[in-house]
Design an enzyme around this catalytic site. Structure first.
Site, mmCIF file in Angstrom:
data_model
loop_
_atom_site.group_PDB
_atom_site.id
_atom_site.type_symbol
_atom_site.label_atom_id
_atom_site.label_comp_id
_atom_site.label_asym_id
_atom_site.label_seq_id
_atom_site.Cartn_x
_atom_site.Cartn_y
_atom_site.Cartn_z
ATOM 1 N N HIS A 157 51.485 10.983 45.856
ATOM 2 C CA HIS A 157 52.822 10.979 46.177
ATOM 3 C C HIS A 157 53.165 11.544 47.827
ATOM 4 O O HIS A 157 54.267 11.196 48.289
ATOM 5 C CB HIS A 157 53.816 11.580 45.335
ATOM 6 C CG HIS A 157 53.424 13.109 45.060
ATOM 7 N ND1 HIS A 157 52.575 13.839 44.331
ATOM 8 C CD2 HIS A 157 53.923 14.352 45.850
ATOM 9 C CE1 HIS A 157 52.652 15.071 44.446
ATOM 10 N NE2 HIS A 157 53.380 15.515 45.363
ATOM 11 N N ASP A 201 47.292 10.418 40.345
ATOM 12 C CA ASP A 201 48.326 10.990 41.387
ATOM 13 C C ASP A 201 47.294 11.377 42.778
ATOM 14 O O ASP A 201 47.642 12.459 43.336
ATOM 15 C CB ASP A 201 49.226 11.948 41.189
ATOM 16 C CG ASP A 201 50.174 12.280 42.385
ATOM 17 O OD1 ASP A 201 50.507 11.167 43.132
ATOM 18 O OD2 ASP A 201 50.638 13.427 42.154
ATOM 19 N N GLY A 228 55.686 20.980 49.794
ATOM 20 C CA GLY A 228 54.766 21.004 50.870
ATOM 21 C C GLY A 228 53.319 21.484 50.473
ATOM 22 O O GLY A 228 52.535 21.075 51.104
ATOM 23 N N ASN A 229 53.211 22.479 49.275
ATOM 24 C CA ASN A 229 51.964 22.541 49.096
ATOM 25 C C ASN A 229 51.036 21.470 48.130
ATOM 26 O O ASN A 229 50.027 21.439 48.157
ATOM 27 C CB ASN A 229 51.947 23.817 47.840
ATOM 28 C CG ASN A 229 52.090 25.040 48.384
ATOM 29 O OD1 ASN A 229 52.664 25.741 48.132
ATOM 30 N ND2 ASN A 229 50.541 25.411 49.071
ATOM 31 N N SER A 230 51.629 20.127 47.610
ATOM 32 C CA SER A 230 51.072 19.217 47.177
ATOM 33 C C SER A 230 49.826 18.573 48.294
ATOM 34 O O SER A 230 50.041 18.471 49.421
ATOM 35 C CB SER A 230 52.128 18.243 47.139
ATOM 36 O OG SER A 230 53.161 18.334 46.247
ATOM 37 N N LEU A 287 35.760 3.651 27.724
ATOM 38 C CA LEU A 287 35.398 3.889 26.473
ATOM 39 C C LEU A 287 35.530 2.877 25.461
ATOM 40 O O LEU A 287 34.715 2.365 24.700
ATOM 41 C CB LEU A 287 35.893 5.245 25.762
ATOM 42 C CG LEU A 287 35.397 5.612 24.483
ATOM 43 C CD1 LEU A 287 34.055 5.911 24.244
ATOM 44 C CD2 LEU A 287 36.342 6.771 23.835
ATOM 45 N N GLY A 288 36.868 2.173 25.511
ATOM 46 C CA GLY A 288 37.231 1.033 24.776
ATOM 47 C C GLY A 288 37.591 1.440 23.424
ATOM 48 O O GLY A 288 37.524 0.749 22.395
#
Length: 366
Positions: free
Chosen positions: A117, A147, A221-223, A278-279
């Protein structure tokens, strides 16, 4: 005072002295600081080592919008001239939108991990290092499910500072951690806290993450910034906060470093992301289901579908089985199971602990 009373007093005194001895021995582990160095404990050496590998990420994107002339939106004119009146005279304008985030260099040739993001829709990405050097960055891969985004700088052969990735499963609740990033664009900032929880699921839109929760202050802003342990290695990428005001309330979340490592490992030469499958799917075991299956407590994933051509089918996993753990790590719900599988290397063998017919058994899944 008579002799018998003196004997009793002496006996009590001896008992107290004996009882005091182990207390004195234990308390010897915690002493008053005896030197200036013992008093002036600081994270500064740790920060000096880790901070150069945390970068600021500036993005720009061009947004196009039509600028309407207010006269043409007047209902009086539209009543007589029609809804299309003046539409051809509306002008298109372009605007440049800027945004700011953080990132972590994880390889000395300029490989950077950040949040998806942070760079969403960006036309230009500029990375600014701790020492103010600037580089243009290109996107290698973005991943909606976690993300995460991976960027690459053209460092022209210059070796850049980077953070080693640590096993995030080694973290325990109560461990000290530092968060490094650029909140609100004020410049690189370091905050400290503890690990408040591990394996937090159902946070945000990511369906593969089991987040690390921390009370280290994380703000806009830390993202994409770093969450580091006391050995200076990366244990998470800061990604979200729980807030009603937009500021930190001491509830922040970081993507575990094991998921970061899995995404880096899964990038193919063509820029695609490959991850384990894994399915099999299922639902979390609640108290009612646990009672019906003879489980001592709720937990695990009750399998309700197995793909016929999957690794799960080959390993013998069946509908009605309950997956309790993956490689010794407890599974609490379907999101935890997805996370555990997603962090494994493709082609490796995993051991599932399964509850079947009131017994546990181990299934090896490739």
């Amino acid at each position: 005072m008579n002799v018998s009373l003196l004997r009793i007093s002496a006996t009590w005194l001896a008992a107290l002295l004996l009882a005091w001895q182990p207390i004195r021995a234990d308390s010897a582990e915690k002493t008053v600081p005896e030197s200036r160095d013992e008093v002036l404990l600081s994270f500064a050496p740790l920060v000096r080592k880790a901070a150069p590998a945390v970068v600021n990420i500036y993005t720009q994107k061009i947004v196009r919008a039509r600028r309407a002339v207010p006269l043409f939106d007047d209902p009086f004119f539209r009543r007589f001239f029609g809804e299309e009146f003046g539409s051809e005279m509306q002008r298109e304008q372009t605007q440049r939108q800027n945004s700011l985030g953080s990132g972590v260099i994880v390889r000395d040739d300029g490989l950077i991990v950040t949040n998806k993001h942070v760079i969403e829709g960006a036309d230009e990405i500029t990375v600014v290092l701790h020492d103010r050097r600037e580089y243009d960055a290109k996107i290698l891969v973005t991943d909606n499910k976690t993300d995460l985004a991976v960027l690459k700088l053209n460092a022209n052969g210059v070796k850049l500072p980077f953070l080693e990735i640590r096993d995030s499963d080694d973290l325990d609740v109560g461990d000290l951690v530092l968060a490094i990033g650029n909140p609100f664009g004020v410049g690189q900032t370091v905050t400290s806290g503890i690990v408040s929880a591990v394996a937090r699921t159902r946070i945000g839109n990511s369906d593969l993450n089991a987040f690390i929760q921390t009370d280290a202050a994380i703000n806009p802003g830390n993202s994409g910034g770093a969450l580091i342990a006391m050995d200076g290695r990366l244990v998470g990428v800061n990604t979200a906060i729980y807030s009603k005001s937009g500021g930190s309330h001491g509830i922040g979340f970081a993507i575990p470093s094991n998921m970061v490592r899995a995404v880096l490992r899964g990038i193919t030469a063509t820029g695609k992301l490959v991850r384990p499958w894994l399915g099999a799917t299922g639902q979390a075991v609640n108290q009612e289901i646990a009672n019906s299956l003879g489980l001592a407590r709720p937990g695990g994933v009750l399998i309700n579908a197995v793909h016929h051509a999957s690794a799960a089918a080959v390993a013998g996993l069946k509908v009605g089985d309950v997956v309790l753990a993956v490689n010794g790590h407890e599974v609490l719900d379907s999101n935890t199971l997805k996370h555990r599988i997603a962090t494994l290397p493709v082609g490796d063998e995993a051991v599932l602990r399964v509850w079947r017919a009131s017994k546990t058994k181990a299934l090896k899944v490739r």
